[in-house]
Write an enzyme that holds these catalytic residues in place. Structure first.
Site, PDB file in Angstrom:
ATOM      1  N   GLU A   1      78.144 -27.889  43.981  1.00  0.00           N
ATOM      2  CA  GLU A   1      78.008 -29.137  44.720  1.00  0.00           C
ATOM      3  C   GLU A   1      79.366 -29.726  45.058  1.00  0.00           C
ATOM      4  O   GLU A   1      80.284 -29.711  44.244  1.00  0.00           O
ATOM      5  CB  GLU A   1      77.188 -30.133  43.912  1.00  0.00           C
ATOM      6  CG  GLU A   1      75.732 -29.716  43.868  1.00  0.00           C
ATOM      7  CD  GLU A   1      74.918 -30.555  42.910  1.00  0.00           C
ATOM      8  OE1 GLU A   1      74.267 -31.493  43.373  1.00  0.00           O
ATOM      9  OE2 GLU A   1      74.939 -30.256  41.699  1.00  0.00           O
TER      10      GLU A   1
ATOM     11  N   CYS B   1      85.212 -34.424  46.417  1.00  0.00           N
ATOM     12  CA  CYS B   1      85.028 -34.129  45.001  1.00  0.00           C
ATOM     13  C   CYS B   1      84.424 -32.729  44.909  1.00  0.00           C
ATOM     14  O   CYS B   1      83.337 -32.486  45.409  1.00  0.00           O
ATOM     15  CB  CYS B   1      84.082 -35.187  44.417  1.00  0.00           C
ATOM     16  SG  CYS B   1      83.599 -34.856  42.723  1.00  0.00           S
TER      17      CYS B   1
ATOM     18  N   CYS C   1      77.924 -26.573  33.633  1.00  0.00           N
ATOM     19  CA  CYS C   1      78.997 -27.002  32.729  1.00  0.00           C
ATOM     20  C   CYS C   1      78.635 -26.619  31.302  1.00  0.00           C
ATOM     21  O   CYS C   1      77.482 -26.710  30.895  1.00  0.00           O
ATOM     22  CB  CYS C   1      79.195 -28.513  32.822  1.00  0.00           C
ATOM     23  SG  CYS C   1      80.650 -29.087  31.907  1.00  0.00           S
TER      24      CYS C   1
ATOM     25  N   CYS D   1      78.154 -33.300  27.281  1.00  0.00           N
ATOM     26  CA  CYS D   1      78.279 -34.760  27.274  1.00  0.00           C
ATOM     27  C   CYS D   1      76.880 -35.350  27.444  1.00  0.00           C
ATOM     28  O   CYS D   1      76.145 -35.002  28.373  1.00  0.00           O
ATOM     29  CB  CYS D   1      79.216 -35.218  28.390  1.00  0.00           C
ATOM     30  SG  CYS D   1      80.871 -34.508  28.237  1.00  0.00           S
TER      31      CYS D   1
ATOM     32  N   CYS E   1      75.626 -37.130  30.783  1.00  0.00           N
ATOM     33  CA  CYS E   1      75.903 -36.470  32.067  1.00  0.00           C
ATOM     34  C   CYS E   1      74.796 -35.490  32.444  1.00  0.00           C
ATOM     35  O   CYS E   1      74.392 -34.653  31.640  1.00  0.00           O
ATOM     36  CB  CYS E   1      77.239 -35.737  31.980  1.00  0.00           C
ATOM     37  SG  CYS E   1      77.668 -34.868  33.500  1.00  0.00           S
TER      38      CYS E   1
ATOM     39  N   GLY F   1      81.246 -28.997  36.300  1.00  0.00           N
ATOM     40  CA  GLY F   1      82.132 -28.168  35.495  1.00  0.00           C
ATOM     41  C   GLY F   1      83.294 -28.896  34.858  1.00  0.00           C
ATOM     42  O   GLY F   1      83.571 -30.061  35.150  1.00  0.00           O
TER      43      GLY F   1
ATOM     44  N   LEU G   1      87.454 -40.378  28.470  1.00  0.00           N
ATOM     45  CA  LEU G   1      87.536 -40.807  27.069  1.00  0.00           C
ATOM     46  C   LEU G   1      86.193 -41.371  26.596  1.00  0.00           C
ATOM     47  O   LEU G   1      85.586 -40.856  25.655  1.00  0.00           O
ATOM     48  CB  LEU G   1      88.659 -41.850  26.930  1.00  0.00           C
ATOM     49  CG  LEU G   1      89.072 -42.236  25.525  1.00  0.00           C
ATOM     50  CD1 LEU G   1      89.535 -41.027  24.720  1.00  0.00           C
ATOM     51  CD2 LEU G   1      90.183 -43.296  25.557  1.00  0.00           C
TER      52      LEU G   1
ATOM     53  N   ASN H   1      75.841 -43.952  35.793  1.00  0.00           N
ATOM     54  CA  ASN H   1      74.870 -43.641  36.835  1.00  0.00           C
ATOM     55  C   ASN H   1      73.631 -43.074  36.166  1.00  0.00           C
ATOM     56  O   ASN H   1      73.694 -42.009  35.563  1.00  0.00           O
ATOM     57  CB  ASN H   1      75.471 -42.642  37.829  1.00  0.00           C
ATOM     58  CG  ASN H   1      76.647 -43.250  38.562  1.00  0.00           C
ATOM     59  OD1 ASN H   1      76.539 -44.325  39.148  1.00  0.00           O
ATOM     60  ND2 ASN H   1      77.797 -42.593  38.496  1.00  0.00           N
TER      61      ASN H   1
ATOM     62  N   CYS I   1      79.160 -39.861  40.032  1.00  0.00           N
ATOM     63  CA  CYS I   1      79.690 -39.242  38.806  1.00  0.00           C
ATOM     64  C   CYS I   1      78.565 -38.911  37.840  1.00  0.00           C
ATOM     65  O   CYS I   1      77.731 -39.750  37.540  1.00  0.00           O
ATOM     66  CB  CYS I   1      80.605 -40.208  38.069  1.00  0.00           C
ATOM     67  SG  CYS I   1      82.055 -40.667  38.947  1.00  0.00           S
TER      68      CYS I   1
END
Ligand code: SAH
Length: 385
Positions: A100, A113, A120, A124, A127, A173, A229, A309, A352
């Site tokens: 993407e 982006c 990935c 996280c 995400c 990724g 972070l 998001n 994001c």
């Protein structure tokens, strides 16, 4: 034509070759150096997708190239346009993996982006890309082709880009787990005879692959750095970003300090902090973050606050706008620069942490949205690589 592309592993993908490598390749197929330069310009400056469009080459050479090489390995599967103008391109590699790429226009500049990997490996918790799991690394050519496809779609093949182009390695990724291909791609894209995207216009974001931060710091011409972070406390960061168990905060910030030391006067670097309502967004946690930066004497760091998001599959909610503001104020009261990143393309799963190869089949609400968009977009013509 697509059958041929599926055989791509046998063909050399010329888009991922530096000028020197192209010269070598042309030598191997018995062609002179100036032809390599012509093709480099054809691919990266004129942004041509097919050898047949390189009409400055003799027909026989174009045929020879088609037998030995390819200039296109990605296919645009679908394209979504947000109400805020952001565009998301869902592409496929020749072996069927999703990629993407997001185009984010503002009045003064364009940002692309791109994805450094398909899926990935990091988990996280907040995400959506994590849910894809790791599929594979992008080659340097696949990274570059993403940019070419987007620029051609937005501006037309080979046309000037009015504001220049900024790049962020913030798509699918973890860029630092595909370090060599990433750096190769950026190097080729910085060539002034090609895309001419200089390192100063590029930002690479890492979840904290510590050894690679040192390698990055040691590069002679390197892009900007952002470090995700999202918590100043190991116990919480272990939960949010399990990579923290491997490289905990103190080790990460020591690497950040080493990077900071290589910055020139006036240069900054960034920490990204995703704000998760009721999880990491309290005033105390803002103080904890300021304490941490002070402890490591990080004076050239700025904080990008990213409101979370949301997505159906994620158990988090965004912080309230009031809390986002308070978090920023606490940081500023401690002398830390903090900026709030405006979410872009949320409605099309382009913001994001929302890249999960989402297409119309996966959500009813989204399907309705796509129908509206696609009529308008079809009129403009959809790019097929
Ligand atoms: N893997 C790299 C590159 C991805 S950049 C990295 O982690 O830095 C994507 C940025 O979006 C990261 O800062 C990440 O923390 C953030 N992010 C992930 N999920 C998000 C979400 N749901 N909402 C807002 N930001 C998110």
């Amino acid at each position: 034509m697509w059958d041929k592309i599926l055989n791509v592993s046998e063909l050399r993908h010329l888009t991922g070759c530096s000028r020197a490598e192209l010269v070598e390749f042309f030598g191997e197929i018995g062609e002179p150096r100036f032809r390599a330069d012509q093709v480099f310009r054809g691919l990266h400056d004129r942004r041509l997708i097919n050898f047949d469009e390189m009409t400055d080459l003799p027909k026989s050479l174009r045929e020879k190239l088609k037998e030995n090489a390819t200039s296109s390995v990605l296919r645009v599967e679908s394209k979504y346009t947000s109400i805020d103008g952001t565009r998301r391109f869902l592409m496929r590699t020749a072996d069927g993996n999703p990629v993407e790429t997001v185009f984010i226009p503002t009045e003064s500049r364009d940002t692309i982006c791109f994805s450094s990997q398909s899926g990935c490996a990091l988990k996280c918790d907040f995400c959506l890309t994590a849910k894809l799991g790791f599929l594979r690394n992008m080659t340097a050519g696949e990274i570059i082709e993403q940019i070419i496809i987007v620029l051609n779609d937005v501006y037309g093949i080979g046309n000037e880009t009015p504001h220049g182009t900024n790049l962020v390695a913030m798509g699918e990724g973890e860029p630092f787990l595909n370090f060599d291909n990433l750096i190769r791609a950026l190097d080729i894209m910085s060539d002034e005879n090609g895309l001419n995207i200089v390192p100063g216009r590029v930002t690479v974001s890492t979840a904290g692959i510590v050894p690679k931060i040192y390698d990055f710091a040691a590069l002679e011409r390197r892009p900007n750095l952002a470090i995700s972070l999202s918590s100043a406390n190991d116990e919480l960061r272990n939960k949010l970003m399990p990579i923290n168990k491997r490289w905990p905060i103190d080790e990460l910030l020591a690497a950040a300090k080493a990077f900071e030391k290589t910055l020139k006067r006036g240069e900054r670097f960034t920490f990204e902090y995703v704000l998760l309502g009721g999880v990491n967004d309290s005033d105390e946690q803002a103080e904890e973050l300021a304490d941490l930066l002070e402890k490591h004497r990080l004076r050239k760091a700025k904080i990008n606050l990213i409101p979370h998001n949301p997505a159906e599959q994620l158990d988090y909610r965004p912080s309230t706008p009031e809390q986002v503001k308070r978090f920023k104020q606490v940081l500023e009261s401690r002398g830390v620069s903090a900026y709030i990143r405006t979410p872009r393309g949320r409605d099309i799963y382009a913001a994001c942490g929302q890249l999960a190869a989402m297409d119309d089949s996966k959500s009813d609400a989204f399907r309705r949205f796509r129908e509206v968009v696609s009529t308008e977009e079809t009129a403009k013509g959809v790019t097929l690589a």
